[in-house]
Design an enzyme around this catalytic site. Structure first.
Site, short mmCIF file in Angstrom:
data_model
loop_
_atom_site.label_atom_id
_atom_site.label_comp_id
_atom_site.label_asym_id
_atom_site.label_seq_id
_atom_site.Cartn_x
_atom_site.Cartn_y
_atom_site.Cartn_z
N CYS A 129 0.81 -1.23 0.00
CA CYS A 129 0.00 0.00 0.00
C CYS A 129 0.85 1.28 0.00
CB CYS A 129 -0.92 0.00 1.21
SG CYS A 129 -0.12 -0.51 2.74
N HIS A 242 -3.13 6.35 4.34
CA HIS A 242 -1.71 6.49 4.65
C HIS A 242 -1.24 7.86 4.16
CE1 HIS A 242 -1.71 2.41 5.74
NE2 HIS A 242 -1.03 1.86 4.75
#
Lengths: 334, 334
Positions: A129, A242
């Site tokens: 990710c 994130h």
């Protein structure tokens, strides 16, 4: 239009459920959908495009007749079952780390290296990710002026660990706000109101596996082993999304306005960078977008050709389920 | 032993209260203690070393007979009253940003440049919290091998903003956990379960004032304008303690074990770096320590002479109140 037999392995997990949502949202052309998971989840019911599906336990035979198998059930399951699926003619798009550095498995971010999809031998790997959002944002810059070196510090959400970690953050926060003791089971220490400079296992040189994923996967996706990456990965008490503070040294000079223009025109990337209006990328805004958000773009005058950027994306979508399905979409487009 | 007449300006604030605790803990040799604040706080009672003190409103005359005036009441108050205190013979140690870059005011971290204390002309400035912990940790490395360039990303606690921000984080977290709407008054956006890449005001070049403090103050404290610093400062949903991911390029090569040994022997610094035991610096551990914690020390092999470090300290203590009082202690030691 041709329709495909699709299997989702790990359908009941956080990423698996996100995959079902995205298959529906993007009206992925499936004929049959098979939801697979561990025996523990057998018999659970999940819906997609208005149909109810019963979750089955994964066996090698589950993949008979499957065209595309989307895996997100952890490295162990992928190691065991992805070859079984491939052997039976399915193309696996795997969200675990199991096959990412395998020389036979392409590692793909569709905005970056779509051509690699077609080099697969049955298994295509979806990157980590934190790597996906970084390379998606840096690719247009790389193509224009080259990138020598990346220094990245991450601010990663707990949902990357899974549903149990989301519950742990919430339970800990509740306990602490009520002046009660916070219990840690998923993480080694309290994550609520704290930051853990520790994601995945430690290697002997002091780096974590998460940090080395950002180094190795970036080079593989970009197809350029000369890009130097050094990373510090930290977990923050955020549920979704994130963030990354990224410092780059380019081969040729790129001004802030040139960088903004490049990124403005890049697929899958959205520039959010109007400091005068307090517009910058935030994780709460990543919850509801598939874009990689880039802002805080600044010239780094400590080097001749440097930029600082703040990159944010939804780790469960662009960082996982969405990128996986975008790979599958490119695959069937041919 | 000589005793001093001490005034604390901004005594009722988060840092002011921490100052009172530290004056008591360290048995600072004061004879008289005067607690000053705004008119709004006049008449409030606070205790130090078992004595109760009534808070007075700050006026120029408040400083008559004061030897040492510890200021932490914001830049405006410092601009207005620090010269008044100095004029009356007090030495001001100021925790605001008002005097930090004034060429006549020394900017001091006692572990780094204690000699500068004695160059004061009535006002000594205490650096910004995020700068203090960084330079305290980097000074031993700087002295040994020199530092060319620093790339730093911060993970800063809300207590740096003040008590209202602590309340806002807690209130927002409570609301969100109860599926209610979170209100933002102190920060422009939700800070609970989010990260804001924005501390202090924005300049035209896209950097924030907080980021530029780390650049300019580092050079001033180190007494070396050739140290290049580029910073990204972010606020994380943590109550106490700032963390920093710091990448440095040194002038001469320093190995990880050499760096650990240097830091192990440095005053005010504690190495917390045993990845095999999951020992690394965390903000929850900074709440109860005066040390600057350094860990995750790794060689950065993307450059010839590079290191990554993770630096954590209590922003209200070493980052503010403690450093201020340590300056005063050195001052009276002479």
């Amino acid at each position: 239009m041709k329709k495909y037999n699709v299997a989702v392995v790990g359908a009941t997990g956080a990423v698996g459920r996100e995959m079902l949502k995205i298959l529906e949202e993007r009206d992925f052309p499936f004929d049959n959908l098979k939801l697979l998971a561990s025996e523990r989840s057998e018999g659970k019911k999940l819906t997609c495009k208005g149909e109810e599906y019963v979750v089955e336990a994964t066996t090698p035979e589950s993949f008979e007749g499957v065209d595309i198998a989307l895996f997100s059930a952890g490295g162990g399951v992928s190691k065991k079952f992805a070859p079984e699926a491939a052997k039976r003619g399915a193309v696996v798009v795997d969200n675990s780390s199991a096959w990412r550095m395998d020389p036979e498995a392409p590692l793909v971010v569709p905005e970056v290296n779509p051509e690699d999809i077609f080099k697969h031998k049955g298994i295509i790997a979806n990157p980590n990710c934190s790597t996906i959002q970084m390379v998606a944002a840096l690719k247009p810059i790389y193509d224009k002026v080259g990138i020598d070196r990346i220094v990245v510090s991450t601010y990663q959400a707990v949902s990357g660990t899974g549903k149990a970690a989301i519950d742990e953050l919430r339970d800990q926060a509740k306990a602490i706000l009520a002046s009660e003791k916070a219990e840690s089971n998923v993480y080694p220490y309290q994550i609520a109101f704290n930051v853990l400079p520790h994601i995945d296992i430690f290697f002997d040189d002091g780096y974590t596996k998460e940090e080395m994923k950002m180094v190795n996967e970036t080079q593989k996706i970009m197809g350029d082993d000369s890009i130097k990456v050094t990373a510090t990965a930290a977990r923050v008490p955020v549920v979704y999304g994130h963030a990354e503070a990224v410092n780059i040294e380019t081969k040729e000079k790129l001004t802030v306005s040139e960088a903004k223009e490049l990124l403005d025109n890049a697929p899958g990337v959205r520039v959010v960078d109007k400091p005068e209006e307090l517009a910058y990328p935030m994780q709460i805004d990543a919850e509801s977008t598939d874009d990689v958000l880039v802002g805080r773009i600044r010239e780094d005058n400590t080097i001749e050709k440097g930029l600082n950027l703040w990159i944010v994306a939804n780790n469960l979508r662009k960082g996982a389920a969405l990128n996986t399905i975008q790979i599958a979409e490119r695959l069937i487009e041919g």
